[in-house]
Design a protein around this motif. Structure first.
Motif, PDB file in Angstrom:
ATOM      1  N   ARG A  99      39.954  38.918 -50.275  1.00  0.00           N
ATOM      2  CA  ARG A  99      38.968  38.598 -51.310  1.00  0.00           C
ATOM      3  C   ARG A  99      39.385  39.167 -52.653  1.00  0.00           C
ATOM      4  N   GLY A 100      40.040  40.294 -52.658  1.00  0.00           N
ATOM      5  CA  GLY A 100      40.516  40.912 -53.887  1.00  0.00           C
ATOM      6  C   GLY A 100      41.975  41.291 -53.715  1.00  0.00           C
ATOM      7  N   ILE A 101      42.876  40.482 -54.203  1.00  0.00           N
ATOM      8  CA  ILE A 101      44.291  40.725 -53.969  1.00  0.00           C
ATOM      9  C   ILE A 101      44.947  41.459 -55.129  1.00  0.00           C
ATOM     10  N   GLN A 102      44.142  41.892 -56.094  1.00  0.00           N
ATOM     11  CA  GLN A 102      44.655  42.715 -57.169  1.00  0.00           C
ATOM     12  C   GLN A 102      44.257  44.157 -56.932  1.00  0.00           C
ATOM     13  N   GLY A 103      45.086  45.044 -57.437  1.00  0.00           N
ATOM     14  CA  GLY A 103      44.744  46.455 -57.441  1.00  0.00           C
ATOM     15  C   GLY A 103      44.219  46.822 -58.816  1.00  0.00           C
ATOM     16  N   ALA A 104      44.765  47.888 -59.382  1.00  0.00           N
ATOM     17  CA  ALA A 104      44.334  48.373 -60.687  1.00  0.00           C
ATOM     18  C   ALA A 104      44.907  47.476 -61.776  1.00  0.00           C
ATOM     19  N   CYS A 105      44.185  46.419 -62.114  1.00  0.00           N
ATOM     20  CA  CYS A 105      44.601  45.512 -63.177  1.00  0.00           C
ATOM     21  C   CYS A 105      43.398  44.709 -63.643  1.00  0.00           C
ATOM     22  N   CYS A 106      43.459  44.262 -64.886  1.00  0.00           N
ATOM     23  CA  CYS A 106      42.388  43.437 -65.439  1.00  0.00           C
ATOM     24  C   CYS A 106      42.914  42.718 -66.677  1.00  0.00           C
ATOM     25  N   HIS A 107      42.044  41.994 -67.373  1.00  0.00           N
ATOM     26  CA  HIS A 107      42.461  41.266 -68.572  1.00  0.00           C
ATOM     27  C   HIS A 107      42.878  42.213 -69.692  1.00  0.00           C
ATOM     28  N   ALA A 108      42.370  43.417 -69.681  1.00  0.00           N
ATOM     29  CA  ALA A 108      42.691  44.373 -70.749  1.00  0.00           C
ATOM     30  C   ALA A 108      44.067  45.001 -70.586  1.00  0.00           C
ATOM     31  N   CYS A 109      44.631  44.996 -69.369  1.00  0.00           N
ATOM     32  CA  CYS A 109      45.893  45.718 -69.188  1.00  0.00           C
ATOM     33  C   CYS A 109      47.035  44.897 -68.586  1.00  0.00           C
ATOM     34  N   GLN A 110      46.793  43.977 -67.659  1.00  0.00           N
ATOM     35  CA  GLN A 110      47.914  43.332 -66.976  1.00  0.00           C
ATOM     36  C   GLN A 110      47.884  41.817 -66.909  1.00  0.00           C
ATOM     37  N   PHE A 111      46.747  41.192 -66.996  1.00  0.00           N
ATOM     38  CA  PHE A 111      46.710  39.743 -66.833  1.00  0.00           C
ATOM     39  C   PHE A 111      47.434  39.048 -67.981  1.00  0.00           C
ATOM     40  N   ALA A 112      48.119  37.972 -67.658  1.00  0.00           N
ATOM     41  CA  ALA A 112      48.819  37.128 -68.632  1.00  0.00           C
ATOM     42  C   ALA A 112      48.150  35.758 -68.628  1.00  0.00           C
ATOM     43  N   PRO A 113      48.402  34.933 -69.646  1.00  0.00           N
ATOM     44  CA  PRO A 113      47.873  33.562 -69.598  1.00  0.00           C
ATOM     45  C   PRO A 113      48.330  32.872 -68.315  1.00  0.00           C
ATOM     46  N   GLU A 114      47.481  32.047 -67.749  1.00  0.00           N
ATOM     47  CA  GLU A 114      47.778  31.397 -66.472  1.00  0.00           C
ATOM     48  C   GLU A 114      49.079  30.604 -66.503  1.00  0.00           C
ATOM     49  N   THR A 115      49.416  30.014 -67.641  1.00  0.00           N
ATOM     50  CA  THR A 115      50.646  29.229 -67.725  1.00  0.00           C
ATOM     51  C   THR A 115      51.889  30.114 -67.751  1.00  0.00           C
ATOM     52  N   SER A 116      51.731  31.393 -68.042  1.00  0.00           N
ATOM     53  CA  SER A 116      52.864  32.317 -68.113  1.00  0.00           C
ATOM     54  C   SER A 116      53.158  33.000 -66.787  1.00  0.00           C
ATOM     55  N   CYS A 117      52.212  32.977 -65.872  1.00  0.00           N
ATOM     56  CA  CYS A 117      52.337  33.730 -64.625  1.00  0.00           C
ATOM     57  C   CYS A 117      52.560  32.782 -63.456  1.00  0.00           C
ATOM     58  N   GLU A 118      53.673  32.962 -62.757  1.00  0.00           N
ATOM     59  CA  GLU A 118      53.966  32.072 -61.631  1.00  0.00           C
ATOM     60  C   GLU A 118      53.103  32.365 -60.408  1.00  0.00           C
ATOM     61  N   ARG A 119      52.424  33.471 -60.373  1.00  0.00           N
ATOM     62  CA  ARG A 119      51.575  33.837 -59.238  1.00  0.00           C
ATOM     63  C   ARG A 119      50.082  33.771 -59.559  1.00  0.00           C
ATOM     64  N   GLY A 120      49.716  33.231 -60.703  1.00  0.00           N
ATOM     65  CA  GLY A 120      48.307  33.060 -61.043  1.00  0.00           C
ATOM     66  C   GLY A 120      47.565  34.383 -61.220  1.00  0.00           C
ATOM     67  N   ASN A 121      48.229  35.391 -61.761  1.00  0.00           N
ATOM     68  CA  ASN A 121      47.636  36.717 -61.978  1.00  0.00           C
ATOM     69  C   ASN A 121      47.108  37.350 -60.695  1.00  0.00           C
TER      70      ASN A 121
END
Length: 142
Positions: A99-121
């Motif tokens: 359900r939550g496959i991210q750890g310590a990350c969010c839009h403020a620190c690690q997320f990239a635009p969806e078109t830039s990330c091959e794994r969909g953030n």
């Protein structure tokens, strides 16, 4: 997760320092586990894919100079220690049920635009890079 988180950290640093827009820098991850066909490997490719003037590759090639790249990596890792959303961001842990496959990350620190990330953030965690506000002992670079 380590390669993906490192790629995002470096991408964010390049965007901040070099004037590229976030959507113009993209990633490609290459990895192979021990035991798979061939020897183990790990690599990151950062490239531009914009058709306008921000799509010039010359700027990114210049960043590959060892001194320049080292400075950008140090700054990228340092910026991953704190997030504007801490402590909430750093306390988030991946969920084994998917359900939550991210750890310590969010839009403020690690997320990239969806078109830039091959794994969909997905599969990001800055605590695998450096010690964070609430995670110690899992960092590769500390």
């Amino acid at each position: 997760m380590l390669l993906h988180s490192l790629a995002h950290a470096i991408m964010r640093q390049i965007v901040l320092d070099c004037g590229y827009t976030a959507a113009s820098v993209r990633e490609r991850l290459y990895s192979r586990q021990p035991g798979e066909d061939g020897s183990p490997m790990a690599g990151i490719l950062l490239y531009t894919a914009a058709p306008d003037s921000e799509g010039t590759l010359g700027g990114l090639v210049e960043l590959g100079d060892p001194l320049t790249l080292g400075r950008h990596m140090q700054q990228a890792l340092e910026s991953m220690r704190l997030c504007a959303s801490d402590p909430l961001c750093s306390e988030h842990r991946p969920d084994g049920l998917g359900r939550g496959i991210q750890g310590a990350c969010c839009h403020a620190c690690q997320f990239a635009p969806e078109t830039s990330c091959e794994r969909g953030n997905r599969y990001l965690d800055r605590s695998v890079l450096v010690n964070t506000f609430s995670a110690r002992g899992t960092a590769f670079f500390d």
